[in-house]
Design a protein around this motif. Structure first.
Motif, PDB file in Angstrom:
ATOM      1  N   GLY A   1       0.792  -1.221   0.000  1.00 52.32           N
ATOM      2  CA  GLY A   1       0.000   0.000   0.000  1.00 52.32           C
ATOM      3  C   GLY A   1       0.821   1.265   0.000  1.00 52.32           C
ATOM      4  N   VAL A   2       0.190   2.336  -0.445  1.00 50.55           N
ATOM      5  CA  VAL A   2       0.763   3.676  -0.432  1.00 50.55           C
ATOM      6  C   VAL A   2      -0.261   4.613   0.191  1.00 50.55           C
ATOM      7  CG1 VAL A   2       2.198   3.362  -2.496  1.00 50.55           C
ATOM      8  CG2 VAL A   2      -0.114   4.271  -2.750  1.00 50.55           C
ATOM      9  N   ILE A   3       0.220   5.770   0.597  1.00 53.58           N
ATOM     10  CA  ILE A   3      -0.682   6.876   0.918  1.00 53.58           C
ATOM     11  C   ILE A   3      -0.545   7.836  -0.256  1.00 53.58           C
ATOM     12  CG2 ILE A   3      -1.181   8.836   2.427  1.00 53.58           C
ATOM     13  CD1 ILE A   3      -1.763   6.371   3.947  1.00 53.58           C
ATOM     14  N   LEU A   4      -1.634   8.022  -0.980  1.00 55.20           N
ATOM     15  CA  LEU A   4      -1.659   8.926  -2.121  1.00 55.20           C
ATOM     16  C   LEU A   4      -2.087  10.304  -1.641  1.00 55.20           C
ATOM     17  CD1 LEU A   4      -1.725   9.433  -5.267  1.00 55.20           C
ATOM     18  CD2 LEU A   4      -4.179   8.897  -5.104  1.00 55.20           C
ATOM     19  N   THR A   5      -1.309  11.319  -1.984  1.00 53.62           N
ATOM     20  CA  THR A   5      -1.726  12.698  -1.738  1.00 53.62           C
ATOM     21  C   THR A   5      -1.959  13.334  -3.099  1.00 53.62           C
ATOM     22  OG1 THR A   5      -0.421  12.816   0.288  1.00 53.62           O
ATOM     23  CG2 THR A   5      -1.154  14.905  -0.663  1.00 53.62           C
ATOM     24  N   ALA A   6      -3.223  13.602  -3.382  1.00 59.24           N
ATOM     25  CA  ALA A   6      -3.625  14.183  -4.661  1.00 59.24           C
ATOM     26  C   ALA A   6      -4.387  15.475  -4.383  1.00 59.24           C
ATOM     27  CB  ALA A   6      -4.501  13.203  -5.442  1.00 59.24           C
ATOM     28  N   THR A   7      -4.430  16.344  -5.358  1.00 57.59           N
ATOM     29  CA  THR A   7      -5.175  17.594  -5.236  1.00 57.59           C
ATOM     30  C   THR A   7      -6.645  17.329  -5.519  1.00 57.59           C
ATOM     31  OG1 THR A   7      -3.237  18.821  -5.961  1.00 57.59           O
ATOM     32  CG2 THR A   7      -5.351  19.961  -6.089  1.00 57.59           C
ATOM     33  N   GLY A   8      -7.508  17.762  -4.619  1.00 55.46           N
ATOM     34  CA  GLY A   8      -8.946  17.558  -4.791  1.00 55.46           C
ATOM     35  C   GLY A   8      -9.446  18.202  -6.069  1.00 55.46           C
ATOM     36  N   ALA A   9     -10.242  17.467  -6.832  1.00 55.01           N
ATOM     37  CA  ALA A   9     -10.738  17.960  -8.119  1.00 55.01           C
ATOM     38  C   ALA A   9     -11.612  19.197  -7.952  1.00 55.01           C
ATOM     39  CB  ALA A   9     -11.514  16.859  -8.839  1.00 55.01           C
ATOM     40  N   ARG A  10     -12.403  19.250  -6.895  1.00 59.83           N
ATOM     41  CA  ARG A  10     -13.284  20.404  -6.668  1.00 59.83           C
ATOM     42  C   ARG A  10     -12.698  21.382  -5.665  1.00 59.83           C
ATOM     43  NH1 ARG A  10     -18.259  16.580  -6.954  1.00 59.83           N
ATOM     44  NH2 ARG A  10     -17.572  16.044  -4.881  1.00 59.83           N
TER      45      ARG A  10
ATOM     46  N   ALA B   1     -13.379   8.793  -5.101  1.00 61.24           N
ATOM     47  CA  ALA B   1     -13.058  10.212  -5.324  1.00 61.24           C
ATOM     48  C   ALA B   1     -11.615  10.413  -5.771  1.00 61.24           C
ATOM     49  CB  ALA B   1     -13.337  11.016  -4.057  1.00 61.24           C
ATOM     50  N   TRP B   2     -10.696   9.617  -5.248  1.00 63.21           N
ATOM     51  CA  TRP B   2      -9.293   9.827  -5.601  1.00 63.21           C
ATOM     52  C   TRP B   2      -9.054   9.644  -7.097  1.00 63.21           C
ATOM     53  CZ3 TRP B   2      -6.595   5.899  -7.859  1.00 63.21           C
ATOM     54  CH2 TRP B   2      -7.026   4.592  -7.628  1.00 63.21           C
ATOM     55  N   THR B   3      -9.870   8.827  -7.783  1.00 61.68           N
ATOM     56  CA  THR B   3      -9.672   8.643  -9.225  1.00 61.68           C
ATOM     57  C   THR B   3     -10.044   9.913  -9.984  1.00 61.68           C
ATOM     58  OG1 THR B   3     -11.859   7.654  -9.692  1.00 61.68           O
ATOM     59  CG2 THR B   3     -10.094   6.148  -9.040  1.00 61.68           C
ATOM     60  N   GLY B   4     -11.112  10.576  -9.558  1.00 61.46           N
ATOM     61  CA  GLY B   4     -11.484  11.855 -10.172  1.00 61.46           C
ATOM     62  C   GLY B   4     -10.436  12.926  -9.914  1.00 61.46           C
ATOM     63  N   ASN B   5      -9.852  12.874  -8.714  1.00 59.48           N
ATOM     64  CA  ASN B   5      -8.787  13.827  -8.389  1.00 59.48           C
ATOM     65  C   ASN B   5      -7.603  13.644  -9.337  1.00 59.48           C
ATOM     66  OD1 ASN B   5     -10.391  14.692  -6.280  1.00 59.48           O
ATOM     67  ND2 ASN B   5      -9.255  13.576  -4.720  1.00 59.48           N
ATOM     68  N   LEU B   6      -7.204  12.384  -9.578  1.00 63.11           N
ATOM     69  CA  LEU B   6      -6.065  12.127 -10.466  1.00 63.11           C
ATOM     70  C   LEU B   6      -6.380  12.467 -11.918  1.00 63.11           C
ATOM     71  CD1 LEU B   6      -4.525   8.804  -9.111  1.00 63.11           C
ATOM     72  CD2 LEU B   6      -3.702  11.152  -8.783  1.00 63.11           C
TER      73      LEU B   6
ATOM     74  N   ARG C   1      -5.562  15.875  -0.667  1.00 56.50           N
ATOM     75  CA  ARG C   1      -6.387  14.770  -0.163  1.00 56.50           C
ATOM     76  C   ARG C   1      -5.496  13.545   0.001  1.00 56.50           C
ATOM     77  NH1 ARG C   1     -10.325  17.505   1.909  1.00 56.50           N
ATOM     78  NH2 ARG C   1     -11.512  18.711   0.394  1.00 56.50           N
ATOM     79  N   ARG C   2      -5.417  13.027   1.238  1.00 58.54           N
ATOM     80  CA  ARG C   2      -4.573  11.867   1.533  1.00 58.54           C
ATOM     81  C   ARG C   2      -5.442  10.617   1.613  1.00 58.54           C
ATOM     82  NH1 ARG C   2       0.377  12.286   3.574  1.00 58.54           N
ATOM     83  NH2 ARG C   2       0.039  10.773   5.232  1.00 58.54           N
TER      84      ARG C   2
ATOM     85  N   ARG D   1     -19.891   0.075 -13.930  1.00 61.03           N
ATOM     86  CA  ARG D   1     -18.794   0.916 -14.402  1.00 61.03           C
ATOM     87  C   ARG D   1     -17.542   0.067 -14.621  1.00 61.03           C
ATOM     88  NH1 ARG D   1     -15.083   1.832 -10.266  1.00 61.03           N
ATOM     89  NH2 ARG D   1     -15.832   1.163  -8.230  1.00 61.03           N
ATOM     90  N   GLU D   2     -16.674   0.534 -15.510  1.00 60.38           N
ATOM     91  CA  GLU D   2     -15.378  -0.122 -15.644  1.00 60.38           C
ATOM     92  C   GLU D   2     -14.465   0.438 -14.559  1.00 60.38           C
ATOM     93  OE1 GLU D   2     -12.877  -1.309 -19.362  1.00 60.38           O
ATOM     94  OE2 GLU D   2     -12.368   0.779 -18.866  1.00 60.38           O
ATOM     95  N   ILE D   3     -13.880  -0.445 -13.776  1.00 62.01           N
ATOM     96  CA  ILE D   3     -12.971  -0.028 -12.711  1.00 62.01           C
ATOM     97  C   ILE D   3     -11.764   0.660 -13.345  1.00 62.01           C
ATOM     98  CG2 ILE D   3     -11.374  -0.900 -10.968  1.00 62.01           C
ATOM     99  CD1 ILE D   3     -13.518  -2.956 -10.198  1.00 62.01           C
ATOM    100  N   ARG D   4     -11.459   1.848 -12.844  1.00 64.10           N
ATOM    101  CA  ARG D   4     -10.333   2.616 -13.372  1.00 64.10           C
ATOM    102  C   ARG D   4      -9.008   2.062 -12.832  1.00 64.10           C
ATOM    103  NH1 ARG D   4     -13.034   8.509 -12.106  1.00 64.10           N
ATOM    104  NH2 ARG D   4     -14.353   8.603 -13.971  1.00 64.10           N
ATOM    105  N   LEU D   5      -8.027   2.003 -13.727  1.00 61.01           N
ATOM    106  CA  LEU D   5      -6.667   1.601 -13.358  1.00 61.01           C
ATOM    107  C   LEU D   5      -5.732   2.750 -13.704  1.00 61.01           C
ATOM    108  CD1 LEU D   5      -6.507  -2.013 -14.835  1.00 61.01           C
ATOM    109  CD2 LEU D   5      -6.980  -1.360 -12.497  1.00 61.01           C
TER     110      LEU D   5
END
Length: 157
Positions: free
Chosen positions: A50-59, A92-97, A64-65, A147-151
């Motif tokens: 596992g990782v902790i992903l820190t991405a910028t919130g889309a909205r 939500a993290w997929t939309g952020n990325l 966002r961690r 839905r198709e799972i995003r990779l």
């Protein structure tokens, strides 16, 4: 973990009850343990790396961690699976990325700048096969949703 224990864990994680409960408790526990161990430990790594992903919130535009299972790649990158435990919506993290592909991961106590790329076509097919080899419950998650799972592929920058 023993092979029997691993099979049991995979069977439990494929249930609808797990999908209902896990998103509320596993990430919170992972964030707390990660913080207490200065980034060296994630509880969920008993199941998958596992990782902790820190991405910028889309909205919101705010950091966002999110603790996430990952598949480390030979070249030093990571594969992330947006399964959302087999729940209907994309996590939500997929939309952020998608909106902000430049992010950071905490991997074994090290913060690493990454760029995310949504996988499509044959590259996605190969990555999906690899994900199923490591964690067969992903197939159950996909079967439960339309839905198709995003990779995503995360590459160091």
């Amino acid at each position: 973990m023993s092979p029997a224990g691993e099979r049991l864990l995979q069977k439990v994680s494929s249930t609808r009850l797990f999908a209902r409960v896990a998103p509320h408790c596993i990430p919170a526990l992972d964030r707390a343990v990660h913080r207490l161990t200065r980034g060296k430990v994630l509880l969920s790594t008993r199941m998958l790396p596992g990782v902790i992903l820190t991405a910028t919130g889309a909205r919101s535009g705010r950091p966002r961690r999110t603790p996430l299972a990952c598949l480390p790649q030979e070249d030093g990158g990571w594969l992330l699976v947006g399964s959302n435990f087999g729940r209907p919506g994309h996590p939500a993290w997929t939309g952020n990325l998608l909106k902000n592909p430049e992010a950071e991961v905490s991997w074994r106590g090290e913060d690493i700048a990454v760029r995310a790329r949504l996988l499509t076509g044959e590259e996605r097919v190969r990555a999906w096969r690899a994900a199923l080899e490591v964690w067969p419950p992903y197939a159950t998650y996909q079967a439960r949703v339309e839905r198709e799972i995003r990779l995503f592929r995360l590459e160091r920058r």
